[in-house]
Enzyme design. Sequence first.
Site, PDB file in Angstrom:
ATOM      1  N   GLU A 144       0.288   8.491  15.989  1.00  0.00           N
ATOM      2  CA  GLU A 144      -0.658   9.799  15.800  1.00  0.00           C
ATOM      3  C   GLU A 144      -2.105   9.481  15.186  1.00  0.00           C
ATOM      4  O   GLU A 144      -2.955  10.022  15.497  1.00  0.00           O
ATOM      5  CB  GLU A 144       0.132  10.694  14.850  1.00  0.00           C
ATOM      6  CG  GLU A 144       1.613  11.396  15.778  1.00  0.00           C
ATOM      7  CD  GLU A 144       2.745  10.317  15.913  1.00  0.00           C
ATOM      8  OE1 GLU A 144       2.738   9.492  15.071  1.00  0.00           O
ATOM      9  OE2 GLU A 144       3.416  10.458  16.794  1.00  0.00           O
ATOM     10  N   THR A 197       7.067  -5.326   3.391  1.00  0.00           N
ATOM     11  CA  THR A 197       7.474  -6.371   4.018  1.00  0.00           C
ATOM     12  C   THR A 197       7.373  -7.856   3.217  1.00  0.00           C
ATOM     13  O   THR A 197       6.387  -7.765   2.341  1.00  0.00           O
ATOM     14  CB  THR A 197       6.660  -6.444   5.445  1.00  0.00           C
ATOM     15  OG1 THR A 197       6.930  -5.373   5.947  1.00  0.00           O
ATOM     16  CG2 THR A 197       7.188  -7.864   6.082  1.00  0.00           C
ATOM     17  N   LEU A 255       0.877  -1.122  -0.147  1.00  0.00           N
ATOM     18  CA  LEU A 255       0.113  -0.188  -0.002  1.00  0.00           C
ATOM     19  C   LEU A 255       0.701   1.297   0.031  1.00  0.00           C
ATOM     20  O   LEU A 255       0.714   2.204  -0.775  1.00  0.00           O
ATOM     21  CB  LEU A 255      -0.754  -0.038   1.353  1.00  0.00           C
ATOM     22  CG  LEU A 255      -1.892   1.355   1.497  1.00  0.00           C
ATOM     23  CD1 LEU A 255      -2.774   1.310   0.501  1.00  0.00           C
ATOM     24  CD2 LEU A 255      -2.670   1.047   2.750  1.00  0.00           C
ATOM     25  N   THR A 256       1.854   1.294   0.872  1.00  0.00           N
ATOM     26  CA  THR A 256       2.556   2.279   1.067  1.00  0.00           C
ATOM     27  C   THR A 256       3.611   2.927  -0.231  1.00  0.00           C
ATOM     28  O   THR A 256       4.031   1.989  -0.926  1.00  0.00           O
ATOM     29  CB  THR A 256       3.490   2.326   2.385  1.00  0.00           C
ATOM     30  OG1 THR A 256       2.823   1.878   3.445  1.00  0.00           O
ATOM     31  CG2 THR A 256       4.413   3.587   2.729  1.00  0.00           C
ATOM     32  N   GLU A 257       3.700   4.265  -0.468  1.00  0.00           N
ATOM     33  CA  GLU A 257       4.441   4.600  -1.509  1.00  0.00           C
ATOM     34  C   GLU A 257       5.512   5.778  -1.041  1.00  0.00           C
ATOM     35  O   GLU A 257       5.264   6.433   0.123  1.00  0.00           O
ATOM     36  CB  GLU A 257       3.306   5.314  -2.571  1.00  0.00           C
ATOM     37  CG  GLU A 257       2.378   4.175  -2.978  1.00  0.00           C
ATOM     38  CD  GLU A 257       1.571   4.815  -4.162  1.00  0.00           C
ATOM     39  OE1 GLU A 257       1.456   5.985  -4.499  1.00  0.00           O
ATOM     40  OE2 GLU A 257       0.861   3.716  -4.563  1.00  0.00           O
ATOM     41  N   PRO A 258       6.394   5.774  -1.884  1.00  0.00           N
ATOM     42  CA  PRO A 258       7.532   7.112  -1.391  1.00  0.00           C
ATOM     43  C   PRO A 258       6.878   8.331  -1.065  1.00  0.00           C
ATOM     44  O   PRO A 258       7.212   8.909   0.209  1.00  0.00           O
ATOM     45  CB  PRO A 258       8.232   7.110  -2.791  1.00  0.00           C
ATOM     46  CG  PRO A 258       8.343   5.833  -3.520  1.00  0.00           C
ATOM     47  CD  PRO A 258       6.887   5.419  -3.202  1.00  0.00           C
ATOM     48  N   GLY A 264      22.917  -1.643  33.895  1.00  0.00           N
ATOM     49  CA  GLY A 264      24.101  -1.551  32.931  1.00  0.00           C
ATOM     50  C   GLY A 264      24.061  -2.771  32.146  1.00  0.00           C
ATOM     51  O   GLY A 264      24.205  -2.722  31.052  1.00  0.00           O
ATOM     52  N   GLU A 286       1.203  -0.006  10.096  1.00  0.00           N
ATOM     53  CA  GLU A 286      -0.120  -0.364  10.157  1.00  0.00           C
ATOM     54  C   GLU A 286      -1.043   0.791  10.900  1.00  0.00           C
ATOM     55  O   GLU A 286      -1.765   0.621  11.717  1.00  0.00           O
ATOM     56  CB  GLU A 286      -0.526  -1.531  10.939  1.00  0.00           C
ATOM     57  CG  GLU A 286       0.590  -2.682  10.468  1.00  0.00           C
ATOM     58  CD  GLU A 286      -0.109  -3.937  10.190  1.00  0.00           C
ATOM     59  OE1 GLU A 286      -1.296  -4.034  10.677  1.00  0.00           O
ATOM     60  OE2 GLU A 286       0.518  -4.864   9.556  1.00  0.00           O
ATOM     61  N   SER A 305       0.889   7.771   5.705  1.00  0.00           N
ATOM     62  CA  SER A 305      -0.608   7.811   6.341  1.00  0.00           C
ATOM     63  C   SER A 305      -1.613   8.106   5.617  1.00  0.00           C
ATOM     64  O   SER A 305      -2.908   7.645   5.960  1.00  0.00           O
ATOM     65  CB  SER A 305      -0.158   8.600   7.491  1.00  0.00           C
ATOM     66  OG  SER A 305       0.728   8.501   8.317  1.00  0.00           O
TER      67      SER A 305
HETATM   68  C1  LIG Z   1       9.887  -2.001   8.511  1.00  0.00           C
HETATM   69  C2  LIG Z   1       8.719  -1.478   7.874  1.00  0.00           C
HETATM   70  C3  LIG Z   1       7.948  -2.364   7.414  1.00  0.00           C
HETATM   71  C4  LIG Z   1       6.700  -2.020   6.538  1.00  0.00           C
HETATM   72  N1  LIG Z   1       5.946  -2.759   5.874  1.00  0.00           N
HETATM   73  C5  LIG Z   1       5.011  -2.323   5.030  1.00  0.00           C
HETATM   74  C6  LIG Z   1       3.989  -3.456   4.497  1.00  0.00           C
HETATM   75  O1  LIG Z   1       4.332  -4.361   4.410  1.00  0.00           O
HETATM   76  N2  LIG Z   1       3.366  -2.999   3.654  1.00  0.00           N
HETATM   77  C7  LIG Z   1       3.107  -1.311   3.299  1.00  0.00           C
HETATM   78  O2  LIG Z   1       1.928  -0.860   2.639  1.00  0.00           O
HETATM   79  N3  LIG Z   1       3.765  -0.626   4.096  1.00  0.00           N
HETATM   80  C8  LIG Z   1       4.542  -0.888   5.062  1.00  0.00           C
HETATM   81  N4  LIG Z   1       5.537   0.079   5.547  1.00  0.00           N
HETATM   82  C9  LIG Z   1       5.111   1.227   5.728  1.00  0.00           C
HETATM   83  C10 LIG Z   1       4.206   1.837   7.095  1.00  0.00           C
HETATM   84  O3  LIG Z   1       3.131   1.375   6.995  1.00  0.00           O
HETATM   85  C11 LIG Z   1       4.534   3.565   6.932  1.00  0.00           C
HETATM   86  O4  LIG Z   1       5.695   3.771   7.074  1.00  0.00           O
HETATM   87  C12 LIG Z   1       3.625   4.082   7.629  1.00  0.00           C
HETATM   88  O5  LIG Z   1       2.226   3.858   7.415  1.00  0.00           O
HETATM   89  C13 LIG Z   1       3.984   5.603   7.959  1.00  0.00           C
HETATM   90  O6  LIG Z   1       3.928   6.336   6.520  1.00  0.00           O
HETATM   91  P1  LIG Z   1       5.242   7.054   6.401  1.00  0.00           P
HETATM   92  O7  LIG Z   1       6.148   6.224   6.619  1.00  0.00           O
HETATM   93  O8  LIG Z   1       4.939   7.780   4.898  1.00  0.00           O
HETATM   94  O9  LIG Z   1       5.109   8.284   7.564  1.00  0.00           O
HETATM   95  P2  LIG Z   1       4.168   9.820   7.125  1.00  0.00           P
HETATM   96  O10 LIG Z   1       2.583   9.466   6.638  1.00  0.00           O
HETATM   97  O11 LIG Z   1       5.044  10.655   6.191  1.00  0.00           O
HETATM   98  O12 LIG Z   1       4.470  10.199   8.646  1.00  0.00           O
HETATM   99  C14 LIG Z   1       5.499  10.949   9.087  1.00  0.00           C
HETATM  100  C15 LIG Z   1       4.863  11.394  10.607  1.00  0.00           C
HETATM  101  O13 LIG Z   1       4.015  12.560  10.558  1.00  0.00           O
HETATM  102  C16 LIG Z   1       2.974  11.869  11.458  1.00  0.00           C
HETATM  103  N5  LIG Z   1       1.455  12.424  10.702  1.00  0.00           N
HETATM  104  C17 LIG Z   1       0.998  11.901   9.509  1.00  0.00           C
HETATM  105  N6  LIG Z   1      -0.182  12.500   9.251  1.00  0.00           N
HETATM  106  C18 LIG Z   1      -0.425  12.991  10.656  1.00  0.00           C
HETATM  107  C19 LIG Z   1      -1.672  13.712  11.187  1.00  0.00           C
HETATM  108  N7  LIG Z   1      -2.642  13.930  10.389  1.00  0.00           N
HETATM  109  N8  LIG Z   1      -1.859  14.258  12.223  1.00  0.00           N
HETATM  110  C20 LIG Z   1      -0.601  13.854  12.969  1.00  0.00           C
HETATM  111  N9  LIG Z   1       0.606  13.484  12.616  1.00  0.00           N
HETATM  112  C21 LIG Z   1       0.750  12.980  11.405  1.00  0.00           C
HETATM  113  C22 LIG Z   1       2.928  10.477  11.425  1.00  0.00           C
HETATM  114  O14 LIG Z   1       2.461   9.846  12.610  1.00  0.00           O
HETATM  115  C23 LIG Z   1       4.595  10.194  11.581  1.00  0.00           C
HETATM  116  O15 LIG Z   1       5.067  10.415  12.828  1.00  0.00           O
HETATM  117  C24 LIG Z   1       6.398  -0.524   6.437  1.00  0.00           C
HETATM  118  C25 LIG Z   1       7.264   0.323   7.155  1.00  0.00           C
HETATM  119  C26 LIG Z   1       8.427  -0.060   7.673  1.00  0.00           C
HETATM  120  C27 LIG Z   1       9.386   0.815   8.420  1.00  0.00           C
END
Ligand SMILES: Cc1cc2nc3c(=O)[nH]c(=O)nc-3n(C[C@H](O)[C@H](O)[C@H](O)COP(=O)(O)OP(=O)(O)OC[C@H]3O[C@@H](n4cnc5c(N)ncnc54)[C@H](O)[C@@H]3O)c2cc1C
Length: 580
Positions: free
Chosen positions: A421, A211, A176-179, A394, A417, A183
């Site tokens: 926040e 993953t 689901l997640t993209e560069p 320690g 998941e 969120s």
């Molecule tokens: C080891 C690992 C495994 C993963 N596995 C998968 C997978 O299998 N499939 C998949 O699809 N994804 C996967 N992910 C992605 C993961 O689900 C995302 O990293 C996560 O959803 C957060 O998205 P982001 O990294 O783009 O952070 P962002 O959405 O950019 O968020 C950055 C920060 O801003 C905060 N933020 C964002 N919006 C708000 C708001 N409205 N109010 C307050 N704070 C906010 C967030 O809480 C966070 O602290 C994985 C990530 C990691 C690190």
Amino acid sequence: MISIMYNQEQAWERYASRCNMISTLCDKEGTMGSIDFMNKVYRGVLDQWAFRSYRGPGNLGTVEDLLRRYEELLEEYPPKELEALGGIPDDMIKKMGGMGLFGLSVPEAYGGLGLDLWDQLKIVEAVAGLDMSAALAFLAHLLIGIKGIELFGTEGQKQRYLVPAAAGDMIFSYALTEPKVGSDARHIETKAELSGDGSHYVLNGVKTYITNANYAQGMTVFAQLDPEHPGFMGAFIIETAWDGIIIGADMPKMGLKSSSTAMVRFENVRVPVENLLGKPGYGYTIALTVLNYGRLGLMAASSGVTKRSYHDMRARAQSRIQFGVPIETFPLIQEKIVRARVHGLVMEAMNYFSAGLLEHDTEHNPVIETSHCKLFGTTKAWETLYDALQVAGGSGFISTQPYEKRMRDFRVTTIFEGTTEIHSIYPSLFAIGRIAKEFKTRQRFDKWMYLVKEFVMSFAPMKWELRFDDRTLNKAVRLAQSHARTIRRMLIFGLIEYGKKIGNEEFFLRRISTLSMYCFGLLSVLAKISADRSAGRRSAEDIRLFSYFIEEARTVRSTNRHFFDAKCERLISDIFGALS
Ligand SMILES: Cc1cc2nc3c(=O)[nH]c(=O)nc-3n(C[C@H](O)[C@H](O)[C@H](O)COP(=O)(O)OP(=O)(O)OC[C@H]3O[C@@H](n4cnc5c(N)ncnc54)[C@H](O)[C@@H]3O)c2cc1C
């Protein structure tokens, strides 16, 4: 007053149609069957059927046998060696497959073990307590990778994909997640266009942090179907061997080093229409529904590391002598141990209770309850990991001890998941969206009456058929009712006071979600203890632990029941705006 309300309501309607989060949740809620446990609680109704149907895992023989064999496997492939290797060797994956780990949830008709959700969660708890990193290969596959196929797949899709998936011959990822989009998942940029002859979709886009990416032969991939309507998505089953799929190298990570995490690029990938899950446009609902399972899995993992940390703390506190006595003599050490034990109990109760709500109807979305599980579990378990290292002194900082790896491996759980926040605001937005939806369906005067009635009713005593022969339990019932009344009042207040700006009021939303999470915790433990007592199991120990959680919930109430932000919260935007 009525005209003020009318303006508010117009503003709200405009806002609700613009605010993706709320409108999506409203749509979803409206299209699905629902017990709606917490939403009823806010209105003063305790769903007795749901409350009385609490249960835990039932198939303990199979679960214990599997766990014993899994422990033997980890002796053969020690987690520290897997970490140094940076992956899981093929022969270990094969052995995991042979044990049925990739098919725990898959019905026997498709070659899986067909365990129910409670048994699966028990297994997740135990394997995560041993080592999260290695287990993630089958946990991500089961809880999110193939879950869409299990829930929404056609018979043909299940035969074609679940059978090899259950055997471990086809490991799955969930993409689901993209560069640029994490969120705000509704706005992903990956696109799927239907071909002119309607035979296939053409998939283009990039997914990241996926993953299992380099272990996977299959993926559930989410893509927009209509650029004009973000959120009108498709969920596709894809095979990684298809042309146009490029999987990047595993990313270096601070923890979970034997898990594969990589970027995946889709370049003009031809996906047969038969590989669309559900109907066109249903993809986002599938994505969120699947995440309910992932969130309960994370709660189970949280429970596993909490229980493991509890045992480590106890052992260390008994054997370590300072000032001539074991350190367990000191109240500041006892506090950490007791808190871990209490939170372990609450996690288990919340998770098994939510499992019942989820399994009652597989398409039902208990989003509030699973969100509370994810937030409570991951944040409390993180605190416990911190405490366990602290109790070890320690030595806890030395890498030969288990603490640092456990912390590194667990750290990401408050991010994936749904971040902490997002889960702090999501349940209250959902609940407010629900009220707004009812508000919208009423005539103008009726709308005003509706809000007034809801507000007034929030002061009325609640008539739950819930009485115990125990003072602590009755105290918990009264406190849960107080939480529920306050939440209802705050929801109505939020709708009136903030209207279209409610999404910006994150401190306010967080206060409601926190109260709701503790309310759900209280009710879950009450449900567990009721079930134990009905089955003739002793509950004295649990009640003693529960008394601590009740006091914690009382403190949480006093700091979160305010309609307006506290001084510190109000200062934040001023100070932030003036930061140099
Ligand atoms: C080891 C690992 C495994 C993963 N596995 C998968 C997978 O299998 N499939 C998949 O699809 N994804 C996967 N992910 C992605 C993961 O689900 C995302 O990293 C996560 O959803 C957060 O998205 P982001 O990294 O783009 O952070 P962002 O959405 O950019 O968020 C950055 C920060 O801003 C905060 N933020 C964002 N919006 C708000 C708001 N409205 N109010 C307050 N704070 C906010 C967030 O809480 C966070 O602290 C994985 C990530 C990691 C690190």
